[in-house]
Scaffold this motif. Structure first.
Motif, PDB file in Angstrom:
ATOM      1  N   VAL A 107       0.859  -1.189   0.000  1.00  0.00           N
ATOM      2  CA  VAL A 107       0.000   0.000   0.000  1.00  0.00           C
ATOM      3  C   VAL A 107       0.899   1.243   0.000  1.00  0.00           C
ATOM      4  CG1 VAL A 107      -1.763   1.296   1.255  1.00  0.00           C
ATOM      5  CG2 VAL A 107      -1.838  -1.202   1.208  1.00  0.00           C
ATOM      6  N   GLY A 108       0.618   2.157  -0.916  1.00  0.00           N
ATOM      7  CA  GLY A 108       1.372   3.409  -0.953  1.00  0.00           C
ATOM      8  C   GLY A 108       2.654   3.352  -1.764  1.00  0.00           C
ATOM      9  N   ALA A 109       2.932   2.224  -2.404  1.00  0.00           N
ATOM     10  CA  ALA A 109       4.157   2.078  -3.203  1.00  0.00           C
ATOM     11  C   ALA A 109       3.902   2.609  -4.611  1.00  0.00           C
ATOM     12  CB  ALA A 109       4.603   0.623  -3.254  1.00  0.00           C
ATOM     13  N   ARG A 110       4.521   3.743  -4.938  1.00  0.00           N
ATOM     14  CA  ARG A 110       4.375   4.339  -6.266  1.00  0.00           C
ATOM     15  C   ARG A 110       5.667   4.286  -7.073  1.00  0.00           C
ATOM     16  NH1 ARG A 110       2.406   7.969  -2.675  1.00  0.00           N
ATOM     17  NH2 ARG A 110       4.190   9.335  -3.050  1.00  0.00           N
ATOM     18  N   GLU A 111       6.795   4.316  -6.403  1.00  0.00           N
ATOM     19  CA  GLU A 111       8.079   4.344  -7.101  1.00  0.00           C
ATOM     20  C   GLU A 111       8.375   3.019  -7.801  1.00  0.00           C
ATOM     21  OE1 GLU A 111      11.664   6.224  -8.320  1.00  0.00           O
ATOM     22  OE2 GLU A 111       9.850   7.014  -7.377  1.00  0.00           O
ATOM     23  N   GLU A 115       5.297  -6.062  -8.882  1.00  0.00           N
ATOM     24  CA  GLU A 115       6.099  -7.225  -9.280  1.00  0.00           C
ATOM     25  C   GLU A 115       7.549  -7.079  -8.838  1.00  0.00           C
ATOM     26  OE1 GLU A 115       5.704  -7.986 -13.400  1.00  0.00           O
ATOM     27  OE2 GLU A 115       3.558  -8.453 -13.302  1.00  0.00           O
ATOM     28  N   ALA A 116       8.108  -5.870  -8.965  1.00  0.00           N
ATOM     29  CA  ALA A 116       9.506  -5.657  -8.575  1.00  0.00           C
ATOM     30  C   ALA A 116       9.696  -5.860  -7.074  1.00  0.00           C
ATOM     31  CB  ALA A 116       9.953  -4.256  -8.985  1.00  0.00           C
ATOM     32  N   LEU A 117       8.760  -5.354  -6.265  1.00  0.00           N
ATOM     33  CA  LEU A 117       8.875  -5.527  -4.814  1.00  0.00           C
ATOM     34  C   LEU A 117       8.643  -6.973  -4.410  1.00  0.00           C
ATOM     35  CD1 LEU A 117       6.996  -2.322  -3.595  1.00  0.00           C
ATOM     36  CD2 LEU A 117       9.463  -2.678  -3.821  1.00  0.00           C
ATOM     37  N   ALA A 156      11.924   6.948   3.331  1.00  0.00           N
ATOM     38  CA  ALA A 156      10.842   5.977   3.181  1.00  0.00           C
ATOM     39  C   ALA A 156      10.648   5.179   4.476  1.00  0.00           C
ATOM     40  CB  ALA A 156      11.126   5.035   2.023  1.00  0.00           C
ATOM     41  N   GLU A 157       9.386   5.012   4.877  1.00  0.00           N
ATOM     42  CA  GLU A 157       9.032   4.237   6.054  1.00  0.00           C
ATOM     43  C   GLU A 157       8.151   3.064   5.632  1.00  0.00           C
ATOM     44  OE1 GLU A 157      10.090   4.542   9.079  1.00  0.00           O
ATOM     45  OE2 GLU A 157      11.237   6.401   8.784  1.00  0.00           O
ATOM     46  N   VAL A 158       8.374   1.919   6.287  1.00  0.00           N
ATOM     47  CA  VAL A 158       7.620   0.708   5.966  1.00  0.00           C
ATOM     48  C   VAL A 158       7.028   0.150   7.248  1.00  0.00           C
ATOM     49  CG1 VAL A 158       7.673  -1.583   4.939  1.00  0.00           C
ATOM     50  CG2 VAL A 158       9.161   0.211   4.031  1.00  0.00           C
ATOM     51  N   VAL A 159       5.727  -0.078   7.263  1.00  0.00           N
ATOM     52  CA  VAL A 159       5.034  -0.663   8.408  1.00  0.00           C
ATOM     53  C   VAL A 159       4.383  -1.971   7.954  1.00  0.00           C
ATOM     54  CG1 VAL A 159       3.202  -0.381  10.111  1.00  0.00           C
ATOM     55  CG2 VAL A 159       4.606   1.581   9.453  1.00  0.00           C
ATOM     56  N   THR A 160       4.634  -3.045   8.711  1.00  0.00           N
ATOM     57  CA  THR A 160       4.101  -4.367   8.356  1.00  0.00           C
ATOM     58  C   THR A 160       2.864  -4.677   9.184  1.00  0.00           C
ATOM     59  OG1 THR A 160       6.362  -5.105   7.894  1.00  0.00           O
ATOM     60  CG2 THR A 160       4.672  -6.801   8.101  1.00  0.00           C
ATOM     61  N   ASN A 171      -2.088 -12.958   6.153  1.00  0.00           N
ATOM     62  CA  ASN A 171      -1.918 -11.986   5.068  1.00  0.00           C
ATOM     63  C   ASN A 171      -0.961 -10.910   5.544  1.00  0.00           C
ATOM     64  OD1 ASN A 171      -3.699 -13.242   3.306  1.00  0.00           O
ATOM     65  ND2 ASN A 171      -5.466 -12.088   4.045  1.00  0.00           N
ATOM     66  N   LEU A 172       0.001 -10.559   4.668  1.00  0.00           N
ATOM     67  CA  LEU A 172       0.974  -9.520   4.997  1.00  0.00           C
ATOM     68  C   LEU A 172       0.699  -8.286   4.157  1.00  0.00           C
ATOM     69  CD1 LEU A 172       4.330 -11.529   5.200  1.00  0.00           C
ATOM     70  CD2 LEU A 172       2.823 -10.834   7.058  1.00  0.00           C
ATOM     71  N   THR A 173       0.630  -7.148   4.811  1.00  0.00           N
ATOM     72  CA  THR A 173       0.457  -5.876   4.115  1.00  0.00           C
ATOM     73  C   THR A 173       1.577  -4.942   4.518  1.00  0.00           C
ATOM     74  OG1 THR A 173      -1.951  -6.143   4.120  1.00  0.00           O
ATOM     75  CG2 THR A 173      -1.083  -3.940   3.697  1.00  0.00           C
TER      76      THR A 173
END
Length: 764
Positions: A107-111, A115-117, A156-160, A171-173
């Motif tokens: 969620v929120g990944a635009r760059e 598929e790449a992630l 960049a911040e990532v929350v799991t 399910n992982l988000t």
């Protein structure tokens, strides 16, 4: 710190649990196993558990084997809990499986696209269908941050978020807050006196940005680009005599908000040294004079590390030409600090001569071995020859079938005078099915369909079907090329074609020229750079009348018929030593083509000579020249066929004039071309402002001179047209694009002017 703590806690708990469960078995006296039962399995196969146990039914069970069993089961990574229970002579293995990843979402990944992630996480072990644990989620967060850092998104911040679902799945988000891209705010060089900051910073691949940074991304920090820039800086000094130059340190500082980056490079220039002399020492095989001719180092000039490296490489390669595959040449400087002069001694040790035992080829899954081997000039059981090996590698690379071609020289164990050549290739797709569209100011919209196979069935043969259409030219062509029609490398080309065209000038007419034919051509290589082609063909050209048809076409048709058949014989020569076909900076291309048709309806001869020369003016600038001469004449009592005329004007010719409108006109005012053509172009290509040294996007200034002359006209300098202007060259995804703005400064009344012109797919 949070992530490190989680990992430590997970590992500690696992170890404590394993030891605790192991301790529960220590009170058990050794006994013979009557049965083994496994409880708690949901998705894991029982066989996976039994295969990990260090004992079987009927064997003796001990405390040590129980501890080993627990460790082995935990090592599978499939269970979060393992217990061993003993009931009589029965061992019960109770397990609790880890949850399985059911779905991974972002969620929120635009760059990056999903598929790449997903691929990046799969490489660290987190993917749908695999077991999940918290340590793996922590690694996934760090990997995602690393991916964003590679794009200069340091904030960049990532929350799991882990959501349990039925059947022990999760399910992982990953919720990403990308933030703003970090930009290079300042680059400082400290310690430079000999050269200005602007001069040195111009060598860098990174900068503080400009109005084209959105395209070049040159203001984004990259460790790889910074290292390349530092090497360019070091090379710049070493080329100019600063023998003791060094980069003391490099600091990369980031602002607290992780938006601005400052780079500081501390250097020590040292003194500038001049070469006082060059001497040869060691064993030069009695060929000192030949090796001296390879020396590019000049006494009296500043020390130049590139010249030293080039001289050493040339000498090493020259030793290789005589079979000395392991020759070494060392440059030993003797520095006189009092006078800032340096004496260079080139010490050579040829070592031993070697034969090539075998040439081993790998990586060619589709391409046949013989396709690669026939390009080799170095033969097995022959003296090692560096020049032949280098030419062999270049010839294989020029096939166009491989992404990479590498030749490695390997010593043969127990045979000091023998080597093997290991040829490694990486194949690339050589077939294509393309639908394309192009637009030019002259031909308007053009559509294309191409089926092409450059390496048909791995044989090295070329096969293509081309269909192109535009407002003025339409083509359907089938071509096949066998590059080794004979074992000596003589090629054979077969082609059949249908073309319908008319002059570029549009006056609303619907007349056309339709040509249908076929040809066979053979190419004979006379050297690595020179090829001579000869062939024969048959073609039929029909003048299809319509509105606004030029009077010259009608006159020719009334005299010789609306349909003309020709049997042209062709002879041509090509020599190409450019460093690149798409973006050349040095070298020369020459083409000389002759065509003779002495039988059938159309009887004529026609010749064309083109030469292109490129000069590299430093790293950023290129000076290019193009010259073209065309000449045709009718044979016997027949005039030169009007449908074989040359045309000039527009892109690829004399810019600033409407496409194909220069030269003779008939009584209707239509441009009909002519049998004589003279064109000369000069261009100076420079980097686009803000694009750094990007060679795919460049500006150029140009001057064009040329014209077309009729059969009874004599080419004269005073009749040439000329223009000058500026343009843009871009290697776009659709092909080479060139945009030009030209102002004719030598023109005549009636010339059709077109100052702005562009085209996709044009060359010079």
């Amino acid at each position: 710190m949070k992530q490190h703590f989680r990992r430590f806690r997970a590992r500690t708990l696992a170890s404590v649990m394993a030891l605790a469960f192991a301790a529960s078995t220590w009170a058990v006296e050794p006994f013979t196993l009557g049965d083994i039962r496994v409880e708690g399995l949901q998705r894991v196969e029982p066989g996976t558990v039994f295969a990990s146990l260090p004992f079987r039914v009927g064997e003796e069970y001990t405390d040590e084997k129980g501890t080993a069993a627990i460790r082995a089961l935990f090592a599978l990574g499939l269970f979060k809990d393992v217990r061993l229970e003993v009931a009589g002579n029965v061992l019960v293995v109770a397990v609790e499986e880890r949850p399985t990843v059911a779905n991974v979402d972002f969620v929120g990944a635009r760059e990056f696209d999903k598929e790449a992630l997903t691929k990046a996480l799969r490489e660290i072990g987190l993917a749908e269908g695999r077991p999940y644990d918290q340590a793996l989620a922590d690694r996934a967060e760090q990997e995602l941050k690393r991916q964003y850092i590679s794009r200069s998104l340091y904030g960049a911040e990532v929350v799991t978020t882990v959501t349990p679902i039925e059947r022990n799945r999760v399910n992982l988000t990953f919720t990403v807050t990308e933030g703003e891209t970090a930009r290079i705010k300042d680059i400082r060089i400290v310690g430079n006196d000999a050269f200005s900051d602007a001069t040195l910073l111009g060598l860098f691949e990174i900068d503080t940005g400009g109005f084209l940074s959105w395209y070049t991304k040159s203001d984004r920090y990259s460790r790889v680009k910074l290292n390349a820039s530092l090497e360019a800086l070091r090379s710049y000094y070493l080329q100019r005599g600063f023998l003791e130059f060094r980069i003391d340190s490099t600091q990369v500082a980031m602002s607290p908000d992780k938006q601005d980056i400052t780079i500081t490079v501390n250097v020590t220039e040292g003194d500038r040294f001049v070469v006082s002399g060059v001497t040869l020492e060691g064993n030069y095989l009695g060929k000192e004079d030949e090796f001296k001719s390879l020396v590019t180092i000049r006494p009296g000039e500043p020390y130049n590390a590139d010249q030293v490296a080039a001289t050493i490489k040339a000498m090493t390669d020259y030793f290789g030409n005589f079979g000395y595959a392991f020759a070494q040449v060392e440059a030993r400087p003797e520095i006189d600090r009092a006078s800032n002069r340096v004496q260079l001694s080139l010490v050579a040790e040829p070592s031993r001569r070697a034969y090539v035992r075998r040439i081993n080829i790998s990586g060619n899954v589709r391409t046949r071995d013989e396709v690669i081997r026939r390009e080799f000039r170095q033969l097995e059981s022959s003296w090692y020859d560096a020049d032949r090996i280098r030419r062999s590698r270049d010839r294989v690379d020029r096939l166009g079938f491989f992404r990479d071609v590498n030749i490695e020289t390997v010593e043969v164990p127990g045979a000091p005078d023998q080597v093997d050549l290991n040829v490694g290739v990486v194949e690339k797709p050589t077939g294509s099915l393309q639908l394309s569209a192009g637009f030019s100011s002259a031909e308007k919209l053009g559509l294309g369909f191409t089926v092409r196979q450059e390496n048909a069935f791995g044989s090295g043969n070329y096969l293509s079907l081309d269909l192109n259409t535009s407002k003025y030219n339409r083509t359907l062509a089938l071509t096949t090329i066998d590059p080794y029609f004979t074992q000596d490398g003589i090629s054979r080309t077969l082609e059949a074609y249908y073309r319908r065209s008319r002059p570029y000038e549009d006056q609303g007419g619907n007349y056309s020229l339709a040509t249908m034919g076929g040809a066979i051509r053979f190419g004979v290589p006379f050297s690595e750079l020179d090829t001579v082609f000869f062939g024969a063909g048959v073609e039929s050209t029909e003048i299809r009348p319509g509105t606004n048809i030029p009077a010259a076409y009608l006159a020719y048709a009334e005299r010789f018929g609306y349909r003309s058949t020709a049997l042209p014989l062709t002879l041509s020569w090509t020599r190409d030593d450019r460093d690149s076909a798409l973006v050349p900076t040095s070298g020369r291309l020459q083409r000389l083509t002759g065509e003779l048709a002495a039988a059938a309806d159309a009887r004529y001869w026609r010749g064309n000579y083109q030469v292109q020369q490129y000069f590299a003016l430093g790293k950023q600038y290129t000076l290019a020249f193009n010259g073209e001469l065309g000449w045709g004449q009718g044979l016997g009592d027949r005039p030169f066929p009007v449908f074989k005329n040359f045309y000039a004007g527009g892109l690829g010719s004399v810019r600033g004039f409407d496409q194909g409108t220069l030269g003779p006109r008939d009584v209707t005012g239509s441009s009909i071309g002519g049998p004589k053509k003279v064109v000369f172009n000069a261009e100076l290509l420079t980097p686009f402002p803000g694009a750094g040294n990007d060679r795919t996007l460049r500006l150029y200034g140009f001057t064009d001179v040329g014209n077309v002359f009729g059969e009874d006209e004599r080419p004269a300098f005073g009749d040439l047209r000329a223009s000058a202007g500026v343009g843009l060259a871009w290697l776009s995804p659709l092909g080479p694009l060139r945009l030009a703005y030209a102002v004719p400064f030598k023109k005549e009344a009636g010339d059709r002017i077109q100052k702005i012109q562009f085209q996709i797919g044009t060359s010079f």
